[in-house]
Structures are given as structure tokens and as C-alpha cells.
Design an enzyme around this catalytic site. Structure first.
Site, mmCIF file in Angstrom:
data_model
loop_
_atom_site.group_PDB
_atom_site.id
_atom_site.type_symbol
_atom_site.label_atom_id
_atom_site.label_comp_id
_atom_site.label_asym_id
_atom_site.label_seq_id
_atom_site.Cartn_x
_atom_site.Cartn_y
_atom_site.Cartn_z
ATOM 1 N N ARG A 231 0.857 -1.182 0.000
ATOM 2 C CA ARG A 231 0.000 0.000 0.000
ATOM 3 C C ARG A 231 0.898 1.238 0.000
ATOM 4 N NH1 ARG A 231 -3.541 -2.599 -1.519
ATOM 5 N NH2 ARG A 231 -5.557 -3.075 -0.590
ATOM 6 N N GLU A 260 -4.053 7.474 -4.156
ATOM 7 C CA GLU A 260 -4.434 6.937 -5.474
ATOM 8 C C GLU A 260 -5.838 7.386 -5.846
ATOM 9 O OE1 GLU A 260 -4.130 2.666 -5.423
ATOM 10 O OE2 GLU A 260 -2.083 2.744 -4.695
ATOM 11 N N HIS A 278 -1.111 0.363 -9.700
ATOM 12 C CA HIS A 278 -1.757 -0.598 -8.784
ATOM 13 C C HIS A 278 -2.300 -1.821 -9.540
ATOM 14 C CE1 HIS A 278 -3.955 -0.946 -4.674
ATOM 15 N NE2 HIS A 278 -3.692 -2.138 -5.180
HETATM 16 C C1 8YV Z 1 -6.770 -4.968 -5.854
HETATM 17 C C2 8YV Z 1 -5.168 -5.022 -3.873
HETATM 18 O O1 8YV Z 1 -6.745 -5.295 -7.183
HETATM 19 O O2 8YV Z 1 -6.074 -7.016 -3.079
HETATM 20 C C3 8YV Z 1 -5.563 -5.954 -2.799
HETATM 21 O O3 8YV Z 1 -5.365 -5.622 -1.612
HETATM 22 O O4 8YV Z 1 -4.584 -4.041 -3.615
HETATM 23 C C4 8YV Z 1 -5.451 -5.360 -5.285
HETATM 24 O O5 8YV Z 1 -5.380 -6.713 -5.455
HETATM 25 C C5 8YV Z 1 -7.129 -3.563 -5.832
HETATM 26 O O6 8YV Z 1 -7.027 -3.092 -4.575
HETATM 27 C C6 8YV Z 1 -8.515 -3.320 -6.416
HETATM 28 O O7 8YV Z 1 -9.480 -4.231 -5.906
#
Ligand code: 8YV
Length: 312
Positions: A231, A260, A278
Site C-alpha cells: 500500500r 491513489e 496498482h
Molecule cells: C486490488 C489489492 O486489485 O487485493 C488488494 O489488496 O490491492 C489489489 O489486489 C485492488 O485493490 C482493487 O481491488
């Protein structure tokens, strides 16, 4: 209610028997508040903050917040549990995809692929030059894995194929990783100072915010490569950008950002940086499996069964 979107693979499983309201990817926080009224289930993704206001708008029928992601820092777990609302996420199915992206960013940062590609496209490649476009190979380097959860572990496994020494941090020691991969558990400061590559695999919490800040960077080798597929909040992007510009940090491969979909301006201008939008879990297989897992959890809770992947 699906506040933004769910892939067809998930919609297919949900079928016709539930009333679906879908906000769409462009829906706004105001629209989400309207959309959730009277919902039994809210499907969200990490761009939707779920707190008391949204939960109260949903009302007493609400049983489940199903997060279309493994990370759930967008969900106020306390507020959910106070209201008796279950929370689910989508672990495991995106582990390979995300770890593979972390490897890709590691390699890209080590060889500065974006700069080489930009230069070629700009017509600046005038022939073979032994001194130009040089980077670092991974073989023989020390790779520090910060956080040995599922994705950290898979990243470590994949990286071990390059013939690296592995260090890791983790709240508890992971004997199987030590036995299988020869990884050594250290404290964060030791890992930072010894590693040539540092890859972050921590959840975003108040405790992990800005794990990589000016102090951490000062401990790192000036040639170190920083990779973040976790993150954005794990990293102080101004400190990272300044260190890259001033030659105090070797390179960075980043997939996630604070604020973001905005990307901190200073990172856009920083040298030796690979930036992706991302896309950690963005493979056909992982995203379909995530959508299916969301639907499986929704159906389980609506039918009065335990969800498959509750956040506990
Ligand atoms: C997602 C992510 O694709 O799963 C997570 O925590 O960060 C990613 O896999 C994104 O957040 C959108 O759903």
C-alpha cells in the site's frame, strides 16, 4: 450492492436471485451513500472507505461488507463489528499475481527498464555502448522481504531462484521459510542496512505507515532498490523521491501510492523509478478468482452460512 464494480465471473455466480445495484467505476461517495440504503451486502474495493456513515446509511439489514481485495485498510473493522457486520476479503487467489509483479518491479528497477525503453523510443540508441544502460544483476545480492505473509513468502520463493541471500522481518519466525529458502529473520533496521533489494509486503496500518521514511532510507545502502506492491502509505514518497534524486537510493519499483489514483508529483519526476498503476493482482486469473471469491462469500452469508474468507 456493488458500489463500484465486480467482474462478470463474480456476477455470473451471484446469478439472478439477488437484486443487484451497481454504482459503476465512476460513482461518487455521495452516490455510494444513496446506493447502500437497505442493503444486505455491500461489495467494495480499496478505493471505497467503509466507515460509520456508510454502514449507518445501509441500516440494520446489513450483514456483510465484501472487499474485492486482500488488503482491507479501507474498512473500519471496529465500526463493522459494533454493528454486527461481517467483513470478508480475497486472500490467496492473488498471491502469485502480486508476488510476480513484485519480482517484475525488482528486475525493472535493477536494470532501469523504463529509462532504457524511453531512450530507445526517443531514437537515442545510437549503437552498442559498453558503458551505457548499465544496471545491477540480482545474483549474489541480498534481498530483504519486509513482512512474511502469503505474498512476501511467494516473493521470497521466486527471488530465491535468482541465487540471492534472503533476509526477512516478521512478527514471528517462519521456520519453514528458513529451512526451505535459507532466509534469516532480522529486525527492520538490520534488514534495511544489509539488503540490496527491499520489498514491502505489509498491511497498511497506523503502525506500518511510512515504514520507509527518511530515517529508514538513511539506513539503506545508496544503491538499494525499493519495491512496494503493498500500500502507498507504507512509504513516505517525498523522502523516497528526494533520496532517488540525490543519489541516496539506488532505484524504486512502485505499484501503490498515497492518494491513489493520484501519483505524487515528485515520484513522477524521480530518476531510476518504475511506476505501475496498482496492478499487483491484475491478471486474468487472479481478478476473476477474486470476483468469484467475493460472490462465494456473499452467497454464503445470504444463505446463513459462514463466509469462506472472513477478516478476523
Ligand atoms: C486490488 C489489492 O486489485 O487485493 C488488494 O489488496 O490491492 C489489489 O489486489 C485492488 O485493490 C482493487 O481491488
Amino acid at each position: 450492492m456493488i458500489l463500484r464494480g465486480l467482474l462478470q465471473a463474480g456476477l455470473d455466480l451471484l446469478g439472478e436471485q439477488h437484486e443487484l445495484r451497481v454504482g459503476g467505476l465512476d460513482s461518487t461517495p455521495e452516490q455510494w451513500l444513496e446506493l447502500v440504503e437497505g442493503a444486505d451486502v455491500i461489495v467494495v474495493d480499496p478505493t471505497v472507505p467503509v466507515g460509520p456513515e456508510l454502514l449507518d446509511m445501509a441500516g440494520d439489514r446489513l450483514k456483510l461488507v465484501a472487499n474485492f481485495a486482500v488488503g482491507y485498510d479501507n474498512v473500519d473493522l471496529g465500526a463493522c463489528s459494533e454493528r454486527g457486520v461481517t467483513v470478508t476479503n480475497t486472500p490467496d487467489v492473488l498471491t502469485d499475481a502480486t508476488a510476480e509483479l513484485a519480482v517484475a518491479l525488482t528486475l525493472s528497477a535493477a536494470r532501469d527498464l523504463p529509462a532504457a525503453e524511453r531512450s530507445l523510443r526517443a531514437g537515442e540508441w545510437s549503437g552498442w555502448d559498453p558503458a551505457r544502460y548499465r544496471g545491477f544483476e540480482l545474483s549474489g545480492s541480498t534481498v530483504g522481504v519486509v513482512g512474511m505473509g502469503r505474498i512476501g513468502r511467494r516473493y521470497a520463493e521466486l527471488m530465491s531462484g535468482f541465487g540471492v541471500d534472503l533476509l526477512y522481518t516478521s512478527r514471528r519466525s517462519r521456520e519453514e521459510v528458513e529451512m526451505e529458502l535459507g532466509a534469516h529473520r532480522t529486525g527492520l533496521d538490520e534488514l534495511l542496512s544489509r539488503s540490496d533489494v527491499i520489498s514491502l509486503h505489509l498491511p497498511a496500518t497506523d503502525h506500518t505507515r511510512h515504514t520507509i521514511d527518511r530515517r529508514a532510507i538513511d539506513l539503506m545502502k545508496p544503491t538499494a532498490i525499493l519495491v512496494n506492491t503493498g500500500r502507498g502509505g507504507l512509504v513516505d514518497s517525498s523522502a523516497v523521491a528526494a533520496a532517488l534524486s540525490e543519489g541516496r537510493l539506488g532505484a524504486a519499483g512502485l505499484d501503490v501510492y498515497e492518494g491513489e489514483p493520484g501519483v505524487p508529483e515528485e515520484l513522477l519526476g524521480a530518476p531510476r523509478t518504475t511506476l505501475t498503476p496498482h496492478i499487483g493482482s491484475a491478471t486474468y486469473r487472479a481478478r476473476d478468482a477474486m470476483a468469484e471469491l467475493v460472490a462465494i462469500n456473499v452467497i454464503a452469508v445470504l444463505e446463513g452460512r459462514e463466509p469462506v474468507t472472513p477478516v478476523e
